[in-house]
Scaffold this motif. Structure first.
Motif, PDB file in Angstrom:
ATOM      1  N   UNK A  31      12.144  22.883   1.781  1.00 21.91           N
ATOM      2  CA  UNK A  31      11.771  21.906   0.977  1.00 21.91           C
ATOM      3  C   UNK A  31      11.355  21.548   2.528  1.00 21.91           C
ATOM      4  N   UNK A  32       9.029  20.745   1.632  1.00 23.11           N
ATOM      5  CA  UNK A  32       8.735  20.701   2.881  1.00 23.11           C
ATOM      6  C   UNK A  32       8.356  19.665   2.282  1.00 23.11           C
ATOM      7  N   UNK A  33       8.223  18.208   3.220  1.00 19.29           N
ATOM      8  CA  UNK A  33       8.010  16.475   3.148  1.00 19.29           C
ATOM      9  C   UNK A  33       7.180  16.527   2.562  1.00 19.29           C
ATOM     10  N   UNK A  34       7.430  15.768   1.726  1.00 16.97           N
ATOM     11  CA  UNK A  34       5.888  14.512   0.810  1.00 16.97           C
ATOM     12  C   UNK A  34       6.850  13.371   0.860  1.00 16.97           C
ATOM     13  N   UNK A  35       7.254  12.739   1.402  1.00 17.19           N
ATOM     14  CA  UNK A  35       8.124  11.182   2.397  1.00 17.19           C
ATOM     15  C   UNK A  35       7.019  10.671   1.018  1.00 17.19           C
ATOM     16  N   UNK A  36       7.781   9.506   0.506  1.00 17.45           N
ATOM     17  CA  UNK A  36       6.824   7.702  -0.041  1.00 17.45           C
ATOM     18  C   UNK A  36       6.317   7.229   0.856  1.00 17.45           C
ATOM     19  N   UNK A  37       5.749   6.502   1.444  1.00 24.77           N
ATOM     20  CA  UNK A  37       5.187   6.059   2.551  1.00 24.77           C
ATOM     21  C   UNK A  37       4.757   4.144   2.074  1.00 24.77           C
ATOM     22  N   UNK A  38       5.302   3.276   2.184  1.00 20.59           N
ATOM     23  CA  UNK A  38       4.479   2.332   1.618  1.00 20.59           C
ATOM     24  C   UNK A  38       4.289   1.217   3.002  1.00 20.59           C
ATOM     25  N   UNK A  39       3.769   0.346   2.853  1.00 24.50           N
ATOM     26  CA  UNK A  39       3.523  -0.763   3.987  1.00 24.50           C
ATOM     27  C   UNK A  39       2.611  -2.001   3.117  1.00 24.50           C
ATOM     28  N   UNK A  40       2.931  -2.748   4.180  1.00 21.03           N
ATOM     29  CA  UNK A  40       2.027  -4.328   3.888  1.00 21.03           C
ATOM     30  C   UNK A  40       1.147  -4.136   4.130  1.00 21.03           C
ATOM     31  N   UNK A  41       0.090  -4.581   2.908  1.00 14.25           N
ATOM     32  CA  UNK A  41      -1.304  -4.386   2.702  1.00 14.25           C
ATOM     33  C   UNK A  41      -1.707  -5.405   3.980  1.00 14.25           C
TER      34      UNK A  41
ATOM     35  N   UNK B 293       0.920  -1.017   0.161  1.00 10.19           N
ATOM     36  CA  UNK B 293      -0.002   0.018  -0.164  1.00 10.19           C
ATOM     37  C   UNK B 293       1.052   0.932   0.055  1.00 10.19           C
ATOM     38  N   UNK B 294       0.340   1.772  -0.599  1.00 12.29           N
ATOM     39  CA  UNK B 294       1.956   3.204  -0.874  1.00 12.29           C
ATOM     40  C   UNK B 294       1.073   4.863  -0.520  1.00 12.29           C
ATOM     41  N   UNK B 295       1.950   5.358  -0.144  1.00 11.61           N
ATOM     42  CA  UNK B 295       0.880   6.996   0.254  1.00 11.61           C
ATOM     43  C   UNK B 295       2.075   7.543  -0.002  1.00 11.61           C
ATOM     44  N   UNK B 296       1.223   8.880  -0.745  1.00  9.84           N
ATOM     45  CA  UNK B 296       2.207  10.034  -1.278  1.00  9.84           C
ATOM     46  C   UNK B 296       2.068  11.441  -0.537  1.00  9.84           C
ATOM     47  N   UNK B 297       1.092  11.642   0.194  1.00 14.06           N
ATOM     48  CA  UNK B 297       1.015  12.785   1.106  1.00 14.06           C
ATOM     49  C   UNK B 297       1.696  13.831   1.153  1.00 14.06           C
ATOM     50  N   UNK B 298       1.206  14.990   1.337  1.00  8.47           N
ATOM     51  CA  UNK B 298       1.674  16.346   1.672  1.00  8.47           C
ATOM     52  C   UNK B 298       2.370  15.702   2.771  1.00  8.47           C
ATOM     53  N   UNK B 299       2.704  16.432   3.539  1.00 11.80           N
ATOM     54  CA  UNK B 299       3.329  15.928   5.150  1.00 11.80           C
ATOM     55  C   UNK B 299       3.605  17.633   5.659  1.00 11.80           C
ATOM     56  N   UNK B 300       2.687  18.068   6.778  1.00 10.71           N
ATOM     57  CA  UNK B 300       3.017  18.857   7.763  1.00 10.71           C
ATOM     58  C   UNK B 300       4.473  19.341   8.199  1.00 10.71           C
ATOM     59  N   UNK B 301       5.182  19.100   7.969  1.00 14.76           N
ATOM     60  CA  UNK B 301       6.885  19.014   8.106  1.00 14.76           C
ATOM     61  C   UNK B 301       8.005  19.835   6.603  1.00 14.76           C
ATOM     62  N   UNK B 302       8.388  21.289   7.716  1.00 10.51           N
ATOM     63  CA  UNK B 302       9.058  21.726   7.045  1.00 10.51           C
ATOM     64  C   UNK B 302      10.731  21.114   7.295  1.00 10.51           C
ATOM     65  N   UNK B 303      11.629  21.634   6.113  1.00 10.32           N
ATOM     66  CA  UNK B 303      12.921  21.150   6.429  1.00 10.32           C
ATOM     67  C   UNK B 303      13.650  22.049   6.618  1.00 10.32           C
ATOM     68  N   UNK B 304      14.902  22.902   7.206  1.00  8.52           N
ATOM     69  CA  UNK B 304      15.203  24.648   6.523  1.00  8.52           C
ATOM     70  C   UNK B 304      16.701  24.423   7.781  1.00  8.52           C
ATOM     71  N   UNK B 305      17.094  25.765   7.708  1.00  8.66           N
ATOM     72  CA  UNK B 305      18.173  26.346   7.699  1.00  8.66           C
ATOM     73  C   UNK B 305      17.560  27.236   8.790  1.00  8.66           C
ATOM     74  N   UNK B 306      18.632  27.055  10.049  1.00 16.14           N
ATOM     75  CA  UNK B 306      18.227  28.721  11.147  1.00 16.14           C
ATOM     76  C   UNK B 306      19.792  29.203  11.315  1.00 16.14           C
ATOM     77  N   UNK B 307      19.420  30.683  11.706  1.00 18.83           N
ATOM     78  CA  UNK B 307      20.822  30.724  12.010  1.00 18.83           C
ATOM     79  C   UNK B 307      21.249  31.608  13.228  1.00 18.83           C
ATOM     80  N   UNK B 308      22.020  31.106  13.729  1.00 17.78           N
ATOM     81  CA  UNK B 308      22.730  32.108  15.094  1.00 17.78           C
ATOM     82  C   UNK B 308      22.253  33.006  15.388  1.00 17.78           C
TER      83      UNK B 308
END
Length: 581
Positions: free
Chosen positions: A534-544, A301-316
């Motif tokens: 970028x904003x995460x949109x990971x491919x997620x897979x499980x066995x049915x 089973x495949x899921x490829x939905x946008x996630x509420x997850x942000x990837x970023x760099x932050x400054x000190x």
């Protein structure tokens, strides 16, 4: 005769209880395994600031309320019901009866394990109190500070209790300074978990003792470390037919940072779920196993939905060079995110970082104006980047010095850091020294400011912009510059942002709240303490064969009702007919 009769009654009662306790769903049993990219940073809920700790501890510990993994709506947990006053400032929760903490040597009897109102009060007091090192738990910043009456005084040592959290019988009352649209979501956060006061008094919180569906069993060391959880036989919830929950006998979290290894574990059947594919194997996995996805019943089973997850760099923001917003804007304009997306991520993302800190997932963040945020976003513009840096006094990078970039080592983050270093040098003439470490070390360095720029990924705790924007609220910067800054790691202060953020958190209407958060994020990106990547949109897979497992935009995993059962063709046909109907 009387004593014999009494013994018989007790035996019958014990037999009845054992029978009721032993009632099991016919497909109960088995082990569900998955891999985590990093080790959990802590076993103590009030100190959780990372996704990995939260993912594991949410199976062990519970809060007064929780989130439904299918809908992300609030559901009862340790509290069976609650009321909210008309003005939204008072919440009263009724605790369930007969909820027990997991077994531990601290408890002398079953009665000692019983959840009490005192456990709730003590848990929130500990979440508000500085530890022996002078560090403030995450609970205080996430949900208590300047919101719950008396929390600030208790935190500062000016009161012996939190005035706004009280118990009356089996009822717990919270009194707030102002209405908070997200208060129930905050109470569902892992940092609001309830821990036994006896465990706290015995300094045994590191043993991970909770009331949840699974209990901590062991940490397996070796070439493939793993955290093993086992079924809580005394769990209070039952399914609709009265069967004991959870269904699974055990959960195993393998600790594996390499995606190729994770995929091998999944394909060999050692794990039943994979979150994110190694970029070099996406095509082979998706196209090479197309039959496994399309067969009826499918194997995968495949899921490829946008996630509420942000990837970023932050400054000190304590670095004098980054106090000038022109420098931070220059760094933002210097990054060609299309190259990152194409060459490194291999298009495994939801969106590139052309917005702000909040992931542009409109179907979840309904009513939030992402178009206005995008107008303040940063696309690749090397000419503008050089111009801004020159205006700040560093033409072609002269006199700027080198920059230390801290990140946690894995395939993707290492490659992104390397590409970032190359692009900054090519566009701005600034050397970026990349320094990889463990995830735990990265968190520590970020909170203490040991570096100049830091990698960060942030997953939503609930479906609202606040869960992202809170990371830059000036009130969450410690007054002592040597103290760890566990929430606002950038130590960012912007009075315009803070004003709109505060208005949003105090808004009585959802529309007003979103409007003010929107204005806060616009102010944030006009004076950016971050570089959105970028904003995460990971491919997620499980066995049915994994049943009742739900993917969601927050990536919260709840295994309470998950069970394992292969599909028959007839069963799958009936399921699809019902689904269409």
């Amino acid at each position: 005769m009387r004593s014999i009769y009494l013994v018989l009654i007790l035996l019958l009662f014990a037999s009845s209880c054992a029978s009721e306790k032993a009632k099991q769903f016919e497909f109960s049993g088995g082990t569900f395994s998955l891999a985590l990219d990093n080790e959990p940073a802590t076993h103590i809920p009030r100190n959780v600031t990372d996704y990995y700790s939260a993912t594991v501890l949410m199976q062990i510990n519970e809060c007064l309320v929780g989130m439904d993994p299918k809908t992300t709506k609030i559901i009862p947990k340790l509290a069976e019901e609650w009321t909210v006053s008309d003005n939204g400032k008072t919440y009263e929760f009724t605790l369930r009866e007969n909820v027990y903490f997991h077994p531990h040597d601290v408890f002398g009897s079953m009665k000692d394990r019983l959840l009490t109102p005192e456990d709730v009060i003590t848990s929130f007091e500990m979440g508000c109190k500085k530890n022996e090192k002078g560090e403030t738990p995450a609970t205080y910043g996430y949900m208590l500070k300047s919101l719950v009456k008396g929390a600030d005084e208790y935190h500062d040592g000016e009161a012996k209790s939190i005035k706004g959290i009280t118990a009356n019988g089996n009822k717990i009352k919270f009194e707030l300074f102002h209405e908070d649209q997200n208060f129930l979501f905050k109470l569902a956060h892992i940092t609001a978990s309830i821990v036994s006061r006896k465990i706290i008094a015995a300094n045994a919180e590191g043993d991970a003792i909770g009331t949840g569906p699974f209990k901590y069993e062991e940490y397996k060391k070796g070439d493939q470390p793993a955290i093993v959880l086992t079924k809580n036989e005394d769990y209070y919830l039952k399914d609709k037919k009265g069967n004991a929950l959870p269904y699974l006998d055990s959960l195993v979290f393998f600790i594996q940072s390499r995606k190729l290894e994770q995929l091998d574990m999944f394909e060999s059947g050692r794990t039943q779920l994979i979150v994110g594919l190694p970029t070099s194997r996406i095509t082979r996995m998706l196209e090479g196993r197309i039959q496994d996805f399309n067969s009826k019943p499918p194997k995968l089973i495949l899921a490829n939905n946008p996630l509420l997850e942000s990837n970023y760099y932050f400054f000190d923001m304590n670095d004098p060079r980054f106090k000038d917003p022109r420098v931070r804007r220059a760094f933002n304009y210097a990054i060609d995110k299309k190259v990152l997306g194409r060459e490194i991520l291999r298009n495994q993302y939801a969106e590139l970082g052309y917005f702000g800190i909040t992931p542009p997932v409109s179907k979840v963040m309904k009513g939030y104006d992402f178009d206005k945020i995008e107008e303040k976003g940063y696309s690749f513009d090397p000419v503008k980047a050089r111009k801004l840096l020159a205006e700040a006094g560093y033409p072609n990078g002269e006199g700027f010095g080198s920059v230390e970039l801290r990140y946690n080592i894995n395939d993707t983050h290492s490659a992104v850091a390397d590409e970032f270093s190359k692009q900054i040098f090519q566009v701005l003439g600034i050397n970026v020294n990349i320094d990889g470490s463990s995830f735990e070390q990265l968190i520590l360095d970020g909170e203490l400011g040991n570096g100049d720029i830091f990698r960060m990924g942030w997953s939503a705790d609930y479906p609202n912009p606040e869960t992202f924007l809170m990371n830059f609220y000036g009130m969450f910067v410690p007054t002592d510059s040597n103290e760890r800054s566990s929430i606002n790691r950038a130590r960012y202060k912007n009075p315009i942002f803070d004003e709109f953020y505060k208005k949003a958190t105090e808004a009585s209407k959802k529309t007003d709240q979103l409007k003010f958060f929107n204005q806060a994020e616009i102010a944030l990106m006009d004076d950016p303490p971050i570089i959105p990547l970028w904003y995460t949109g990971d491919i997620e897979i499980t066995y049915s064969r994994v049943r009742n497992f739900h993917f969601n935009a927050i990536n919260i995993f709840d295994f309470t009702r998950v069970y394992l059962k292969d599909w028959t063709e007839e069963e799958y046909k009936d399921y699809m007919t019902q689904k269409k109907g």
